[in-house]
Write a protein that holds these residues in place. Structure first.
Motif, short mmCIF file in Angstrom:
data_model
loop_
_atom_site.label_atom_id
_atom_site.label_comp_id
_atom_site.label_asym_id
_atom_site.label_seq_id
_atom_site.Cartn_x
_atom_site.Cartn_y
_atom_site.Cartn_z
N GLU A 101 0.81 -1.29 -0.07
CA GLU A 101 0.08 0.04 -0.08
C GLU A 101 0.69 1.42 0.04
OE1 GLU A 101 -2.95 -0.03 3.11
OE2 GLU A 101 -3.18 -2.02 2.90
N THR A 105 1.22 4.03 -3.11
CA THR A 105 0.86 5.56 -2.99
C THR A 105 2.23 6.44 -3.27
OG1 THR A 105 -0.59 5.31 -1.17
CG2 THR A 105 0.27 7.37 -1.51
N VAL A 111 -4.72 4.01 -4.17
CA VAL A 111 -5.07 3.16 -3.04
C VAL A 111 -6.40 3.49 -2.37
CG1 VAL A 111 -4.55 2.19 -0.80
CG2 VAL A 111 -2.55 2.49 -2.47
N SER A 112 -7.52 2.71 -2.33
CA SER A 112 -8.71 3.27 -1.86
C SER A 112 -9.50 2.20 -1.24
CB SER A 112 -9.42 3.82 -2.95
OG SER A 112 -10.03 2.59 -4.03
N ASN A 113 -10.78 2.54 -0.63
CA ASN A 113 -11.43 1.54 0.10
C ASN A 113 -12.51 0.81 -0.97
OD1 ASN A 113 -10.33 1.65 2.63
ND2 ASN A 113 -11.52 3.45 3.00
N GLU A 124 -3.09 -5.62 5.68
CA GLU A 124 -1.86 -5.23 6.47
C GLU A 124 -1.26 -6.49 7.34
OE1 GLU A 124 -3.09 -1.71 8.67
OE2 GLU A 124 -3.33 -0.47 6.89
N ASP A 171 -8.44 -4.83 3.61
CA ASP A 171 -8.01 -3.54 4.41
C ASP A 171 -8.13 -2.16 3.24
OD1 ASP A 171 -7.81 -4.68 6.71
OD2 ASP A 171 -5.80 -4.80 6.65
N HIS A 172 -7.43 -2.44 2.15
CA HIS A 172 -7.35 -1.27 0.88
C HIS A 172 -7.39 -2.22 -0.34
CE1 HIS A 172 -6.23 0.99 4.57
NE2 HIS A 172 -7.10 1.97 3.94
N TYR A 173 -7.77 -1.56 -1.35
CA TYR A 173 -7.61 -1.99 -2.64
C TYR A 173 -6.48 -1.10 -3.55
CZ TYR A 173 -11.69 -4.51 -1.25
OH TYR A 173 -12.49 -5.42 -0.72
#
Length: 376
Positions: A101, A105, A111-113, A124, A171-173
C-alpha cells in the motif's frame, strides 16, 4: 553439552527461516482451491525467485502474474515487477505484501476502499488472518454488497497453493490497472481500460414489439421503429366490394362481419409505406410495401396475401419512392396499377407488367413550379 546447544541453535535458526518464508503471505484460516490456475510457477518449488523479483508460490508472485496477464505482458519485458516506476515517474520496491500500500502511494498508484475487478486486495500485517508480512490477492469480481471474490496464493497456513475465497473485504484496494468497458463497439468504451469489468453498454431498440428490436441492446437508444397502423378500404377478394383492411405490428387483417381474418401470418409493412392496389390485373387488390431498397408485392389469392415470406415478390431492384408522395394507380388504362412517385419538380411512373414494375418514365408537364397536367 556444547554440541547439543549448537544443534538446538541450528534447529531454531532453521525454524525461524522457515517461518519467515511461510509467513510471507500465510494466514491462519482455510480457503477453497482455485477452479482454474494458469500461474506459471504452480508446479515449482516454493520460495524460489521468479522473473518479477518475488518468491514463487507466494501471494506477491501470484498477483504479479495476474497483473502482467491483464496488462498483456506474459513474457519479458514485463509491466509489473518488484522494483518499478509508477505513474508519477518515481521508482519503488513492492517488497512484502504489508508494504504494497505504501509503495503504491509513493509511486503514484491509487489506493482506496473501493474494490474493482482486476484490483489488488491488500491486508496489512496480522490483519484479518494475514501473517506478519501481510497479504495480497487478486480481485476476480465485485459483489453488489461491496465484498469481493478473490484468488490468491499461500493463504491456507502457508501451503503455497492457489486458493479462492468469496465475499471477503480487504483493508484496501490497490488500483494498478484501469477497469472498464474494453469493447470498442460499446457506447461506454474506455480506451484506457485494461480489464473488462462487464459494464459495457450497447445502445439500440430494447422494445421487443418494435420492428428494429435489438436483443443485444442494454440502453434504449431512442431509435425504435414502429410500423404506423394503416387502414384501407379496397377489394382484396375480387367480389367488387371494398373490404376493411388493417396493417398492424403482427400482420395484415381483413375485418369481416363473420369474424376477422388474418391475411398474413407475419408482419408485412414498409418503412416508406404500405399500400393496396391491383398490380396484377386480376381484380383483387394486392399488398405492396415500399422500403429504402425497393418495392415488394404480395399477391392477393382472394383469401390471403400468402402465408410466409416466400410469397414476397421484388417488383423493383432498387429504391422507388417520392419525396412528395408515392402512389399505386392505373396510369395506363390496362387494368393494372402502376407505381407513381411525385418529387419536387417531376412525376415518374413505372408501368406494371403484371410481374414487376418496368423502368422509370417521366409523366409530367411543368410550368414554373406548378403541375398543370399529369399526362404523357
Amino acid at each position: 553439552m556444547k554440541e547439543g546447544i549448537k544443534h538446538i541453535g541450528k534447529m531454531l535458526i532453521t525454524i525461524v527461516i522457515s517461518l519467515q518464508l511461510w509467513s510471507l503471505c500465510a494466514s491462519l484460516s482455510l480457503a477453497g482451491e482455485c477452479s482454474t490456475n494458469d500461474y506459471p510457477y504452480r508446479d515449482s518449488i516454493k520460495g524460489e525467485l521468479d522473473v518479477w523479483g518475488f518468491y514463487t508460490r507466494n501471494c506477491t508472485s501470484y498477483v504479479a502474474w495476474k497483473i502482467n496477464k491483464d496488462y498483456g505482458t506474459t513474457s519479458a519485458p514485463y509491466y509489473f515487477y518488484n522494483t518499478m516506476s509508477g505513474p508519477n515517474g518515481q521508482s519503488g520496491t513492492w517488497g512484502n505484501a504489508k508494504d504494497w500500500e505504501n509503495n503504491a502511494t509513493t509511486i503514484g498508484f491509487t489506493v482506496s476502499n473501493t474494490p474493482q475487478t482486476g484490483a489488488i486486495a491488500a491486508w496489512e500485517a496480522n490483519s484479518e488472518g494475514a501473517g506478519i508480512y501481510g497479504h495480497v490477492a487478486y480481485v476476480e469480481s465485485v459483489n453488489s454488497d461491496g465484498t469481493v471474490n478473490i484468488t490468491e496464493y499461500n493463504w491456507n497456513y502457508g501451503d503455497g497453493n492457489c486458493n479462492a475465497r468469496s465475499s471477503v473485504t480487504a483493508d484496501h484496494y490497490i488500483h494498478i490497472l484501469s477497469s472498464g468497458c474494453t469493447d470498442p463497439n460499446a457506447i461506454n468504451y474506455d480506451p484506457d481500460a485494461t480489464v473488462d469489468d462487464g459494464s459495457c453498454e450497447y445502445a439500440g431498440c430494447t422494445d421487443p414489439n418494435a420492428a428494429n428490436y435489438n436483443p443485444d441492446a442494454t440502453v434504449y437508444g431512442d431509435n425504435c421503429e414502429y410500423p404506423i397502423e394503416t387502414s384501407a378500404f379496397v377489394d382484396v377478394t375480387g367480389n367488387m366490394k371494398a373490404d376493411a383492411v388493417l396493417v398492424g405490428n403482427s400482420g395484415i387483417t381483413r375485418y369481416c362481419p363473420t369474424g376477422d381474418e388474418s391475411w398474413t401470418t407475419n408482419s408485412f409493412y414498409g418503412t416508406r409505406g404500405t399500400y393496396f392496389a391491383d398490380v396484377t390485373g386480376d381484380g383483387k387488390a394486392d399488398a405492396i410495401v415500399v422500403n429504402d431498397t425497393g418495392v415488394t408485392v404480395r399477391r392477393s389469392t382472394g383469401a390471403d396475401f400468402g402465408t410466409s415470406d416466400a410469397a414476397n415478390e421484388a417488383w423493383t431492384t432498387n429504391s422507388f419512392y417520392g419525396t412528395r408522395g408515392t402512389y399505386f394507380a392505373d396510369g395506363t388504362g390496362d387494368g393494372k396499377a402502376d407505381a407513381i412517385v411525385m418529387n419536387d419538380y417531376s412525376v415518374t411512373i413505372r408501368r406494371s407488367t403484371g410481374i414487376n414494375f418496368s423502368d422509370n418514365e417521366p409523366w409530367t408537364c411543368q410550368n414554373g413550379n406548378s403541375y398543370l397536367l399529369w399526362t404523357r
